[in-house]
Design an enzyme around this catalytic site. Structure first.
Site, PDB file in Angstrom:
ATOM      1  N   GLU A 101      39.813  46.629  37.064  1.00  0.00           N
ATOM      2  CA  GLU A 101      39.318  47.936  37.495  1.00  0.00           C
ATOM      3  C   GLU A 101      40.431  48.984  37.548  1.00  0.00           C
ATOM      4  O   GLU A 101      40.583  49.710  38.524  1.00  0.00           O
ATOM      5  CB  GLU A 101      38.626  47.822  38.854  1.00  0.00           C
ATOM      6  CG  GLU A 101      37.421  46.894  38.798  1.00  0.00           C
ATOM      7  CD  GLU A 101      36.624  46.817  40.099  1.00  0.00           C
ATOM      8  OE1 GLU A 101      37.218  46.977  41.174  1.00  0.00           O
ATOM      9  OE2 GLU A 101      35.410  46.596  40.003  1.00  0.00           O
ATOM     10  N   ASP A 112      30.303  39.466  41.552  1.00  0.00           N
ATOM     11  CA  ASP A 112      30.915  40.364  42.522  1.00  0.00           C
ATOM     12  C   ASP A 112      30.158  40.436  43.842  1.00  0.00           C
ATOM     13  O   ASP A 112      29.521  41.453  44.120  1.00  0.00           O
ATOM     14  CB  ASP A 112      31.009  41.766  41.899  1.00  0.00           C
ATOM     15  CG  ASP A 112      31.965  42.672  42.643  1.00  0.00           C
ATOM     16  OD1 ASP A 112      32.522  42.221  43.653  1.00  0.00           O
ATOM     17  OD2 ASP A 112      32.155  43.823  42.213  1.00  0.00           O
ATOM     18  N   GLU A 162      29.135  45.394  51.542  1.00  0.00           N
ATOM     19  CA  GLU A 162      29.022  46.339  50.432  1.00  0.00           C
ATOM     20  C   GLU A 162      27.678  46.209  49.716  1.00  0.00           C
ATOM     21  O   GLU A 162      27.045  47.203  49.388  1.00  0.00           O
ATOM     22  CB  GLU A 162      30.172  46.096  49.443  1.00  0.00           C
ATOM     23  CG  GLU A 162      30.084  46.967  48.214  1.00  0.00           C
ATOM     24  CD  GLU A 162      31.252  46.778  47.248  1.00  0.00           C
ATOM     25  OE1 GLU A 162      32.131  45.939  47.513  1.00  0.00           O
ATOM     26  OE2 GLU A 162      31.271  47.484  46.232  1.00  0.00           O
TER      27      GLU A 162
HETATM   28  C1  BDP Z   1      34.094  45.566  44.102  1.00  0.00           C
HETATM   29  C2  BDP Z   1      34.207  46.810  44.937  1.00  0.00           C
HETATM   30  C3  BDP Z   1      35.509  47.532  44.695  1.00  0.00           C
HETATM   31  C4  BDP Z   1      36.667  46.569  44.875  1.00  0.00           C
HETATM   32  C5  BDP Z   1      36.472  45.364  43.985  1.00  0.00           C
HETATM   33  C6  BDP Z   1      37.542  44.305  44.185  1.00  0.00           C
HETATM   34  O1  BDP Z   1      33.126  47.671  44.628  1.00  0.00           O
HETATM   35  O2  BDP Z   1      35.584  48.604  45.609  1.00  0.00           O
HETATM   36  O3  BDP Z   1      37.865  47.202  44.598  1.00  0.00           O
HETATM   37  O4  BDP Z   1      35.226  44.765  44.274  1.00  0.00           O
HETATM   38  O5  BDP Z   1      37.200  43.266  44.740  1.00  0.00           O
HETATM   39  O6  BDP Z   1      32.991  44.832  44.559  1.00  0.00           O
HETATM   40  O7  BDP Z   1      38.686  44.488  43.813  1.00  0.00           O
END
Ligand code: BDP
Length: 711
Positions: free
Chosen positions: A303, A376, A404
């Site tokens: 990401e 996730d 979340e």
């Molecule tokens: C996702 C979240 C994000 C996190 C990412 C992570 O939306 O904000 O940075 O996981 O685990 O679920 O790095």
């Protein structure tokens, strides 16, 4: 008149101190309402004798003074000599100064014993361990028992943690915004640290120690290099000093490009000598501030975070460079396996594809931290195929405590059943019985390092977690990391008794609400193996139609693949073949759409709308049933809570009641929006006996939430 006001104010003040706002968590230390129990407790404990004044032992005796004082409703004396009724605490070396009976303590240095013994005709209770921190854990255990009305007159308890690293990962930014945080802003006031030491930091440490959490990363995995600069290290050191007596080590998130950002390096290539040297020096500097620094937690090449792949190096190259820097000080590197890139045909397979080839290439102070499921933190995921498959690398669990994808700040969801579902799953990594729990405990592939992380749900809200029941998830995470065999019911029971009451009827009712809450949420959000169909970016509310983000694997339509024929992601050999990543015994369970556990059906199959389910329903009707069932269960939860209004203090009862009202609206919203949208493909009706959606699909599609929290 003046006097009247004076007394009125006095009365109001005393009433307000009686109000329960959740700040005290599960450490309320209230007097038992059962008088017989109170009298028994009073007859057992006359005071505390401590073998030393070390900071940890002081924390233990302070906690016992406070706890016993509250529960016994009397002043607890600190005695200099053992008397009948003394609670004698000390590590195994020092306690010999106080008692003659030899006490065997667990080998694990965090483990403890609690024993009732007779010595010289004196009846005493002993808490001991080979270390001071074990004694503190034992003290909290005894207080937990007393708060739960347990019998404590003939104790013979021995307990040791199942895992070595029991970490909370805070996704807290330096501006105090908490990524995916729904409980206010970050606890750490970076602006006033290091000089202003908020007493709340100590209460935070107490709470963690009470459930055995022994490490925290205080900064976000989406890391900021500034964390590693002197002013911030001073602030972090102040926190570490506060946490130390409670057995909590600080870990930091390391931004891989820090040498470039902080010291104008041209590269952050992990094989470059100058880069290696930079990290060695930086690490040595950190240890000057924090002598017991735990190590680094790293999100790399995920990401948008920088990482070794920017230099055509592997995750192992990156992790090993940092591992070499912390090794001389006994530090660890926790390297996350949360990776995915748009080139793959199935995001499900990415972590496995990138990490399996590296098995055996990591230094022995590296742990790979794997999210519970392959995608996730969705409401329900099958376990990640990396558990059981990586044989030569310690694999650590990452759960998300913050909600979340579980209704964020407004839904009552008890997560222990979800955690347990994953922990109990059999990976067949080394034959039958190789459960995920055994894998992470190092019992399947004999790993020397073990651990579990939970993404924290804590903020500066007065009750810490925003939703009062969020506290139960923090509690459950810690208790499970200590003892993977505890059942969800047992943990709920402990939490309820300490948080609310020991009244059996009330305990039972609250437990019922908690135990059904996760399945209810799965039903009204993502039943039958649906996943990742929430709103873009903020992840609040349903948006299964969403298809406008730059990458296919960011869009809900990628995950459910609904079309005129059916719904679900084909991960069989005819599709992405992600199933091949599991042991054959596991993939066999899910391979055939007619025998696949329906909980996971759409995770692995693109099933036809008219496929017959075990109930005899078509897939469409079954999906509809689940969505309606979720709302029904949620309403039952609400009614059960409502019926407790007389047994729970008004402040906390109202707080939860108002949130349950929001949750009901949102459950209906999820159900209606998802069914109306999927119906555009199935072209089948919602059976007439169900309450029909009162708004058209376009209404749900038009909703916007630019300021949803946590984003
Ligand atoms: C996702 C979240 C994000 C996190 C990412 C992570 O939306 O904000 O940075 O996981 O685990 O679920 O790095």
């Amino acid at each position: 008149m003046k006097r009247f006001y004076f007394f009125a104010v006095l009365l109001l003040c005393s009433l307000s101190t009686l109000a329960e706002d959740g700040y005290e968590l599960w450490m309320r230390y209230k007097k038992p309402t059962d008088i017989a129990m109170l009298n028994t407790y009073r007859s057992i404990f006359s005071g505390i004798v401590s073998s030393s004044q070390s900071p940890t032992m002081l924390a233990a005796s302070e906690e016992l003074k406070k706890g016993l004082g509250g529960i016994l409703d009397k002043k607890i004396l600190v005695q200099s000599q053992v008397q009948s009724g003394s609670l004698v605490i000390g590590n195994s070396t020092e306690i010999r100064k106080l008692i003659k009976t030899s006490i065997a303590v667990p080998e694990n240095k965090e483990g403890f014993i609690i024993k009732s013994i007779m010595e010289n005709n004196k009846r005493i209770t002993v808490i001991s361990s080979s270390s001071d921190i074990g004694v503190l854990y034992g003290a909290f255990h005894l207080l937990r028992m007393l708060q739960s009305n347990a019998k404590v007159n003939a104790l013979d308890i021995s307990s040791s943690p199942a895992l070595q690293l029991r970490l909370l990962n805070h996704w807290d930014n330096l501006n105090r915004h908490v990524e995916r945080g729904y409980a206010g802003i970050a606890l750490w006031n970076w602006h006033t640290l290091p000089d202003y030491k908020d007493p709340r930091y100590t209460d935070y440490a107490r709470a963690n120690a009470s459930i055995g959490i022994n490490g925290v990363t205080v900064t976000n995995v989406n890391a900021n290099a500034i964390t590693l600069t002197k002013p911030y290290l001073e602030k972090i050191a102040a926190l570490a000093d506060i946490f130390r007596p409670y057995g909590i080590k600080v870990f930091l998130t390391a931004r891989f490009s820090a040498p470039i950002e902080l010291d104008r390096f041209k590269t952050a290539d992990p094989l470059n000598d100058a880069v290696k040297q930079w990290w060695k020096q930086k690490t040595a500097e950190i240890y000057q501030y924090i002598p017991d620094f735990g190590g680094f937690l790293v999100k790399a090449n995920s990401e948008g975070q920088p990482g070794p792949q920017n230099y055509k190096r592997t995750h192992a190259d990156g992790a090993n460079m940092l591992a070499d820097a912390v090794a001389p000080f006994g530090g660890k590197v926790v390297w996350r396996a949360f990776v995915y890139n748009p080139e793959s045909d199935d995001r499900f397979k990415q972590a496995y594809d990138e990490f399996m080839p590296l098995d055996g290439q990591f230094r022995n102070n590296v742990l790979v931290q794997v999210k519970n499921g392959p995608i996730d933190f969705q409401p329900r995921e099958p376990f990640s195929p990396l558990f059981g498959a990586m044989k030569k690398t310690p694999v650590m669990m990452e759960f998300q405590i913050t909600q979340e994808y579980l209704g964020q700040s407004t839904h009552l969801v008890y997560e222990a059943p979800m955690f347990k579902e994953v922990l109990n799953a059999d990976t067949y990594g080394k034959g039958k019985g190789s459960t995920v729990a055994k894998v992470i405990a190092g019992k399947v592939h004999e790993s020397p390092l073990t651990g579990m992380s939970g993404v924290s749900n804590i903020g500066n809200d007065r009750n810490w977690t925003g939703h009062l029941f969020g506290q139960a998830n923090w509690y459950a995470f810690g208790r499970l990391a200590w003892d993977l065999d505890l059942s969800s019911e047992k943990i709920a029971d402990e939490w309820i008794r300490q948080t609310f009451t020991n009244e059996p009827q009330v305990v039972n009712n609250i437990s019922k609400i908690m135990m059904k809450s996760h399945e209810a949420l799965v039903n009204y959000m993502t039943p039958m193996g649906l996943a990742h169909i929430m709103g873009n970016g903020h992840h609040y509310g349903p948006a299964p139609w969403s298809n406008n983000l730059g990458r296919p694997d960011w869009n809900p339509v990628y995950y459910h693949k609904a079309d005129s024929l059916g719904i679900g992601f084909d991960r069989t050999p005819k599709g992405s073949n992600a199933l091949a990543q599991f042991a054959p015994e596991v993939s066999k369970q899910w391979l055939d759409p007619t025998t696949c556990d329906e909980k996971y059906l759409l995770w692995f199959h693109h099933a036809s709308w008219s496929q017959k389910m075990k109930s005899g329903n078509t897939l469409w009707n079954e999906l509809v049933d689940h969505y309606y069932q979720g709302v029904t269960e949620m309403r039952e939860m609400k009614n059960q809570w409502k019926s407790l209004s007389k047994q729970i203090d008004t402040e906390r009862h109202n707080h939860v009641m108002m949130l349950l009202n929001i949750q009901e609206k949102e459950a209906v919203w999820w159900r209606n929006a998802c069914l109306l949208y999927f119906q555009t493909f199935s072209k089948m009706p919602i059976p007439a006996h169900f309450e029909q959606p009162d708004k058209p699909l376009d209404y749900y599609k038009s909703l916007r939430f630019p300021y949803a929290p946590g984003n």
